[in-house]
Design a protein around this motif. Structure first.
Motif, PDB file in Angstrom:
ATOM      1  N   GLU A  30       0.849  -1.182   0.000  1.00  0.00           N
ATOM      2  CA  GLU A  30       0.000   0.000   0.000  1.00  0.00           C
ATOM      3  C   GLU A  30       0.888   1.236   0.000  1.00  0.00           C
ATOM      4  OE1 GLU A  30      -2.655  -0.134   3.337  1.00  0.00           O
ATOM      5  OE2 GLU A  30      -3.584  -2.003   2.671  1.00  0.00           O
ATOM      6  N   THR A  31       0.398   2.294  -0.575  1.00  0.00           N
ATOM      7  CA  THR A  31       1.142   3.555  -0.586  1.00  0.00           C
ATOM      8  C   THR A  31       1.364   4.012   0.844  1.00  0.00           C
ATOM      9  OG1 THR A  31       0.010   4.096  -2.640  1.00  0.00           O
ATOM     10  CG2 THR A  31       1.147   5.894  -1.529  1.00  0.00           C
ATOM     11  N   GLU A  32       2.547   4.509   1.107  1.00  0.00           N
ATOM     12  CA  GLU A  32       2.902   5.060   2.409  1.00  0.00           C
ATOM     13  C   GLU A  32       2.998   4.006   3.525  1.00  0.00           C
ATOM     14  OE1 GLU A  32       3.481   8.476   2.826  1.00  0.00           O
ATOM     15  OE2 GLU A  32       3.049   8.845   0.733  1.00  0.00           O
ATOM     16  N   SER A  33       3.041   2.726   3.191  1.00  0.00           N
ATOM     17  CA  SER A  33       3.186   1.723   4.251  1.00  0.00           C
ATOM     18  C   SER A  33       4.648   1.304   4.356  1.00  0.00           C
ATOM     19  CB  SER A  33       2.300   0.504   3.998  1.00  0.00           C
ATOM     20  OG  SER A  33       2.779  -0.234   2.910  1.00  0.00           O
ATOM     21  N   THR A  34       5.014   0.833   5.521  1.00  0.00           N
ATOM     22  CA  THR A  34       6.381   0.394   5.754  1.00  0.00           C
ATOM     23  C   THR A  34       6.542  -1.057   5.315  1.00  0.00           C
ATOM     24  OG1 THR A  34       5.961  -0.442   7.975  1.00  0.00           O
ATOM     25  CG2 THR A  34       6.529   1.910   7.772  1.00  0.00           C
ATOM     26  N   ALA A  35       7.785  -1.480   5.229  1.00  0.00           N
ATOM     27  CA  ALA A  35       8.057  -2.876   4.882  1.00  0.00           C
ATOM     28  C   ALA A  35       7.485  -3.808   5.946  1.00  0.00           C
ATOM     29  CB  ALA A  35       9.555  -3.104   4.732  1.00  0.00           C
ATOM     30  N   LEU A  36       7.566  -3.407   7.203  1.00  0.00           N
ATOM     31  CA  LEU A  36       7.021  -4.226   8.288  1.00  0.00           C
ATOM     32  C   LEU A  36       5.509  -4.360   8.161  1.00  0.00           C
ATOM     33  CD1 LEU A  36       7.357  -5.821  10.906  1.00  0.00           C
ATOM     34  CD2 LEU A  36       7.213  -3.645  12.147  1.00  0.00           C
ATOM     35  N   GLU A  37       4.843  -3.297   7.823  1.00  0.00           N
ATOM     36  CA  GLU A  37       3.386  -3.359   7.644  1.00  0.00           C
ATOM     37  C   GLU A  37       3.018  -4.280   6.482  1.00  0.00           C
ATOM     38  OE1 GLU A  37       2.196   1.089   9.296  1.00  0.00           O
ATOM     39  OE2 GLU A  37       2.745   0.828   7.188  1.00  0.00           O
ATOM     40  N   ALA A  38       3.761  -4.181   5.392  1.00  0.00           N
ATOM     41  CA  ALA A  38       3.517  -5.067   4.249  1.00  0.00           C
ATOM     42  C   ALA A  38       3.779  -6.518   4.636  1.00  0.00           C
ATOM     43  CB  ALA A  38       4.393  -4.656   3.068  1.00  0.00           C
ATOM     44  N   TRP A  39       4.869  -6.731   5.377  1.00  0.00           N
ATOM     45  CA  TRP A  39       5.188  -8.091   5.825  1.00  0.00           C
ATOM     46  C   TRP A  39       4.072  -8.646   6.710  1.00  0.00           C
ATOM     47  CZ3 TRP A  39       7.604 -12.336   4.927  1.00  0.00           C
ATOM     48  CH2 TRP A  39       7.718 -13.296   5.935  1.00  0.00           C
ATOM     49  N   ASN A  40       3.572  -7.854   7.623  1.00  0.00           N
ATOM     50  CA  ASN A  40       2.501  -8.300   8.509  1.00  0.00           C
ATOM     51  C   ASN A  40       1.221  -8.614   7.741  1.00  0.00           C
ATOM     52  OD1 ASN A  40       3.999  -8.284  10.880  1.00  0.00           O
ATOM     53  ND2 ASN A  40       3.553  -6.127  11.288  1.00  0.00           N
TER      54      ASN A  40
ATOM     55  N   LYS B   8       1.946 -11.937   6.057  1.00  0.00           N
ATOM     56  CA  LYS B   8       1.929 -13.001   7.068  1.00  0.00           C
ATOM     57  C   LYS B   8       0.489 -13.344   7.463  1.00  0.00           C
ATOM     58  CE  LYS B   8       3.201 -12.920  11.662  1.00  0.00           C
ATOM     59  NZ  LYS B   8       4.029 -12.455  12.746  1.00  0.00           N
ATOM     60  N   ASN B   9      -0.324 -12.333   7.706  1.00  0.00           N
ATOM     61  CA  ASN B   9      -1.717 -12.559   8.087  1.00  0.00           C
ATOM     62  C   ASN B   9      -2.507 -13.247   6.977  1.00  0.00           C
ATOM     63  OD1 ASN B   9      -1.409 -11.486  10.634  1.00  0.00           O
ATOM     64  ND2 ASN B   9      -1.981  -9.423   9.997  1.00  0.00           N
ATOM     65  N   ALA B  10      -2.248 -12.859   5.747  1.00  0.00           N
ATOM     66  CA  ALA B  10      -2.954 -13.477   4.624  1.00  0.00           C
ATOM     67  C   ALA B  10      -2.668 -14.967   4.561  1.00  0.00           C
ATOM     68  CB  ALA B  10      -2.561 -12.802   3.313  1.00  0.00           C
TER      69      ALA B  10
END
Length: 122
Positions: A12-22, A25-27
């Motif tokens: 997503e725009t403006e998201s961090t790598a950790l947020e994308a990873w989470n 992971k959740n998916a």
């Protein structure tokens, strides 16, 4: 490598790598149970006749085993070996009996079957 469809879901725009990873992971964790069930079914019903070659049959079984382990549902080498022998045709009965009696390593089993295939072809 992630498919473009999955990348669009987690990036997503403006998201961090950790947020994308989470999100990623959740998916995958939310889908863990059904994925394990689907892989178990594939594992149990896979037969050599369904595959283009003996090598690809051995490789596919091993891949399914690895995927199950990645989903916290590991299987031991003995189960891999026993399932492999269940999925081979009658032409390999003698080799399958030897395998089932001695339960050699995965690599040895694949080599034994390849040797038997080569012998039959000669």
């Amino acid at each position: 490598m992630l498919s473009p469809v999955i990348l669009k879901r987690v990036l997503e725009t403006e998201s961090t790598a950790l947020e994308a990873w989470n999100r990623l992971k959740n998916a995958f964790q939310n889908n863990k149970g059904p994925r394990v069930a689907a892989l178990e079914t594939q594992f149990v019903y896979l037969k050599l006749r369904d595959m283009p070659s003996l090598e690809e049959y051995c490789q596919r079984l091993k891949e399914i085993g690895t995927q199950l382990a990645d989903l916290d549902s590991p299987m031991n080498e003995q189960r891999l070996v026993l399932q492999l022998t269940r999925g081979i045709p009658n032409e390999y009965d003698v080799t399958a009996a030897l395998i089932n009696n001695s339960l050699p390593s995965w690599v040895d089993v694949c080599n034994m079957l390849q040797s038997d295939r080569d012998r039959q072809a000669a």
